[in-house]
Design a protein around this motif. Structure first.
Motif, PDB file in Angstrom:
ATOM      1  N   ILE A   1     -39.657  17.028  23.637  1.00 31.44           N
ATOM      2  CA  ILE A   1     -40.489  16.974  24.834  1.00 31.44           C
ATOM      3  C   ILE A   1     -39.586  16.884  26.056  1.00 31.44           C
TER       4      ILE A   1
ATOM      5  N   ILE B 297     -49.905  10.496  26.357  1.00 29.83           N
ATOM      6  CA  ILE B 297     -48.947  10.030  25.342  1.00 29.83           C
ATOM      7  C   ILE B 297     -49.695   9.579  24.083  1.00 29.83           C
TER       8      ILE B 297
ATOM      9  N   LEU C 254     -48.086  15.849  29.796  1.00 33.84           N
ATOM     10  CA  LEU C 254     -48.148  16.327  28.410  1.00 33.84           C
ATOM     11  C   LEU C 254     -49.623  16.468  28.001  1.00 33.84           C
TER      12      LEU C 254
HETATM   13  C1  LIG Z   1     -43.752  12.942  28.202  1.00 38.20           C
HETATM   14  C2  LIG Z   1     -44.278  12.774  29.610  1.00 38.20           C
HETATM   15  C3  LIG Z   1     -44.441  14.114  30.304  1.00 38.20           C
HETATM   16  C4  LIG Z   1     -45.650  12.073  29.518  1.00 38.20           C
HETATM   17  O1  LIG Z   1     -46.169  11.888  30.793  1.00 38.20           O
HETATM   18  P1  LIG Z   1     -47.770  11.937  31.058  1.00 38.20           P
HETATM   19  O2  LIG Z   1     -48.317  13.203  30.571  1.00 38.20           O
HETATM   20  O3  LIG Z   1     -47.974  11.579  32.481  1.00 38.20           O
HETATM   21  O4  LIG Z   1     -48.241  10.729  30.095  1.00 38.20           O
HETATM   22  P2  LIG Z   1     -49.524   9.801  30.171  1.00 38.20           P
HETATM   23  O5  LIG Z   1     -50.716  10.524  30.704  1.00 38.20           O
HETATM   24  O6  LIG Z   1     -49.705   9.240  28.819  1.00 38.20           O
HETATM   25  O7  LIG Z   1     -49.095   8.664  31.180  1.00 38.20           O
HETATM   26  C5  LIG Z   1     -49.663   7.368  31.125  1.00 38.20           C
HETATM   27  C6  LIG Z   1     -49.083   6.544  32.244  1.00 38.20           C
HETATM   28  O8  LIG Z   1     -47.654   6.459  32.129  1.00 38.20           O
HETATM   29  C7  LIG Z   1     -47.013   7.008  33.268  1.00 38.20           C
HETATM   30  N1  LIG Z   1     -45.819   7.754  32.791  1.00 38.20           N
HETATM   31  C8  LIG Z   1     -45.746   8.645  31.782  1.00 38.20           C
HETATM   32  N2  LIG Z   1     -44.474   9.059  31.606  1.00 38.20           N
HETATM   33  C9  LIG Z   1     -43.750   8.416  32.541  1.00 38.20           C
HETATM   34  C10 LIG Z   1     -42.367   8.419  32.826  1.00 38.20           C
HETATM   35  N3  LIG Z   1     -41.489   9.171  32.132  1.00 38.20           N
HETATM   36  N4  LIG Z   1     -41.926   7.634  33.823  1.00 38.20           N
HETATM   37  C11 LIG Z   1     -42.775   6.840  34.509  1.00 38.20           C
HETATM   38  N5  LIG Z   1     -44.107   6.791  34.265  1.00 38.20           N
HETATM   39  C12 LIG Z   1     -44.586   7.576  33.286  1.00 38.20           C
HETATM   40  C13 LIG Z   1     -48.038   7.918  33.895  1.00 38.20           C
HETATM   41  O9  LIG Z   1     -47.777   8.108  35.266  1.00 38.20           O
HETATM   42  C14 LIG Z   1     -49.310   7.135  33.631  1.00 38.20           C
HETATM   43  O10 LIG Z   1     -49.324   6.003  34.478  1.00 38.20           O
HETATM   44  P3  LIG Z   1     -50.474   5.824  35.621  1.00 38.20           P
HETATM   45  O11 LIG Z   1     -51.788   5.865  34.852  1.00 38.20           O
HETATM   46  O12 LIG Z   1     -50.181   4.494  36.236  1.00 38.20           O
HETATM   47  O13 LIG Z   1     -50.270   6.974  36.541  1.00 38.20           O
HETATM   48  C15 LIG Z   1     -43.324  11.885  30.442  1.00 38.20           C
HETATM   49  O14 LIG Z   1     -43.251  10.617  29.861  1.00 38.20           O
HETATM   50  C16 LIG Z   1     -41.937  12.461  30.532  1.00 38.20           C
HETATM   51  O15 LIG Z   1     -41.667  13.410  31.252  1.00 38.20           O
HETATM   52  N6  LIG Z   1     -40.976  11.871  29.780  1.00 38.20           N
HETATM   53  C17 LIG Z   1     -39.585  12.285  29.780  1.00 38.20           C
HETATM   54  C18 LIG Z   1     -39.248  13.149  28.579  1.00 38.20           C
HETATM   55  C19 LIG Z   1     -39.223  12.381  27.289  1.00 38.20           C
HETATM   56  O16 LIG Z   1     -39.355  11.185  27.263  1.00 38.20           O
HETATM   57  N7  LIG Z   1     -39.055  13.117  26.186  1.00 38.20           N
HETATM   58  C20 LIG Z   1     -38.970  12.552  24.887  1.00 38.20           C
HETATM   59  C21 LIG Z   1     -37.563  12.375  24.508  1.00 38.20           C
HETATM   60  S1  LIG Z   1     -37.349  11.677  22.895  1.00 38.20           S
END
Ligand SMILES: CC(C)(COP(=O)(O)OP(=O)(O)OC[C@H]1O[C@@H](n2cnc3c(N)ncnc32)[C@H](O)[C@@H]1OP(=O)(O)O)[C@@H](O)C(=O)NCCC(=O)NCCS
Length: 351
Positions: free
Chosen positions: A226, A281, A232
């Motif tokens: 990811i 997530i 996501l």
């Molecule tokens: C995977 C990813 C896109 C998910 O984000 P998303 O689609 O927004 O996820 P969710 O809808 O479940 O988010 C739930 C909450 O967490 C927050 N959140 C999710 N990922 C976040 C991140 N990396 N940093 C900070 N906050 C995050 C969202 O803003 C949301 O909070 P809110 O309701 O207060 O706005 C994001 O976490 C990301 O880009 N991660 C980096 C890549 C990664 O971790 N890859 C895996 C490597 S092993």
């Protein structure tokens, strides 16, 4: 004038690499390469500039990469490293289970621009071979290029975190340069054999055997990754999994079950204590069957949520989103995040 013959010791001294450190082992690996096997590297400024543009590396970073571009005459020490690094990547293009080898992490501002840009010079020299590998398989050019653009993404992360040019997680980028990483919509995928060095935390052999084809050591498998970026959403994830079902059955056919695995902090079921059911997530987690066991994952959460090191002072971390607050509260409560492995079957081709 007599030409100075370079070896790991001389290169280490010139690059200020201390004995016993990661970069030292990297140089020892480069020194062990048979010099006769190393092919010529051609990388002039114009070609490098074209490739940087194709990859989508922003101008500011591209300028730094070009300013530090070595040549045999101008920077013989860096050229010595470049030739050898290019060689060891070219040797393993399209070999999913080949070891990654030792790569230095020249990230952050304790390194000068030549150190930080070295991996990008290597990438620019290898890039045509990676694209040719994809093209030889019949993979559409836009998929091949999108996959290689992961490099620009990692240059972007380095810029955001350190405010300078470099590559975040060069060790991971080696897979990209070997043509192992394929970007298909929101997710990335790679092929590997269960039990090989790319294998995730997995079932013990006995249970894997009982589960049958697709789960046993030696079976073909896929990794799901990811990259950071857009949310996501379930729709983008579904679309990507469908693309992967088509892609791998077309370009990397196997005649048995091949599951897709993901090892990530995103699969830690403890996240569901903090995030709502409908969060992306948690919805992502529901797609996978989780494998028993875990690795400690605090460092992963600190990296992927805050891009912060494992020893960061928690009190300086931003607390804007639900996840940011959860990440800190969990560690402060004396609990630990976990990296879990999950697996799923990709949708059949044409789904
Ligand atoms: C995977 C990813 C896109 C998910 O984000 P998303 O689609 O927004 O996820 P969710 O809808 O479940 O988010 C739930 C909450 O967490 C927050 N959140 C999710 N990922 C976040 C991140 N990396 N940093 C900070 N906050 C995050 C969202 O803003 C949301 O909070 P809110 O309701 O207060 O706005 C994001 O976490 C990301 O880009 N991660 C980096 C890549 C990664 O971790 N890859 C895996 C490597 S092993």
């Amino acid at each position: 004038m007599t030409e100075v013959v370079l070896d790991a010791g001389r290169v280490a001294a010139a690059l200020e690499v201390a004995e016993g450190t990661g970069p030292w082992y990297w140089l020892r690996e480069l020194e062990a390469i048979d010099t006769d096997a190393i092919g010529p590297v051609e990388l002039d400024r114009e070609t490098a500039a074209e490739r940087l543009e194709l990859l989508g590396v922003p101008e500011e970073d591209a300028a730094e990469v070009l300013a530090t571009l070595p040549s045999r005459e101008r920077a013989p020490v860096w050229w010595w490293c470049l030739e050898r690094d290019v060689h060891r990547l070219l040797c393993h293009i399209g070999e999913p289970d080949a070891p990654r080898g030792c790569w230095p992490s020249f990230e952050g501002n304790r390194y000068d621009a030549a150190h930080r840009c070295h991996f990008l010079h290597v990438a620019l020299a290898v890039m045509p071979s990676t694209l040719a590998y994809f093209s030889g398989l019949g993979v559409p050019g836009e998929i091949a290029l999108a996959s290689m653009r992961d490099l620009a993404r990692h240059v972007g992360i380095h810029r955001r975190v350190h405010h300078s040019t470099g590559v975040e997680a060069a060790w991971w980028m080696t897979l990209c340069l070997r043509g192992e990483i394929v970007d298909l919509g929101r997710l990335q995928y790679n092929r590997f054999t269960l039990g090989s060095c790319e294998s995730p935390l997995w079932y013990r052999d006995e249970e894997a055997g009982e589960r049958g084809p697709g789960f046993r050591p030696g079976d073909p498998c896929l990794g799901v990754h990811i990259p950071e970026g857009s949310p996501l959403t379930p729709d983008t994830v579904q679309a990507s999994l469908e693309m992967a079902g088509d892609f791998f059955s077309r370009f990397f056919t196997v005649d048995q079950r091949r599951v897709a695995t993901c090892m990530s902090w995103l699969l830690d079921e403890q996240l569901a204590e903090y995030l709502p059911e409908e969060s992306n997530i948690v919805a992502f987690q529901r797609r996978f069957e989780i494998v028993p066991g875990f690795y400690e994952g605090d460092d992963q959460v600190l990296n992927f949520v805050f891009r912060a090191p494992a020893d960061v002072d928690l009190s300086i971390l931003p607390q804007r989103s639900l996840l940011e607050r959860a990440a800190v509260a969990h560690i402060r409560a004396g609990r630990q995040w976990r990296m879990r492995t999950g697996w799923l079957d990709l949708p059949p081709p044409g789904a």
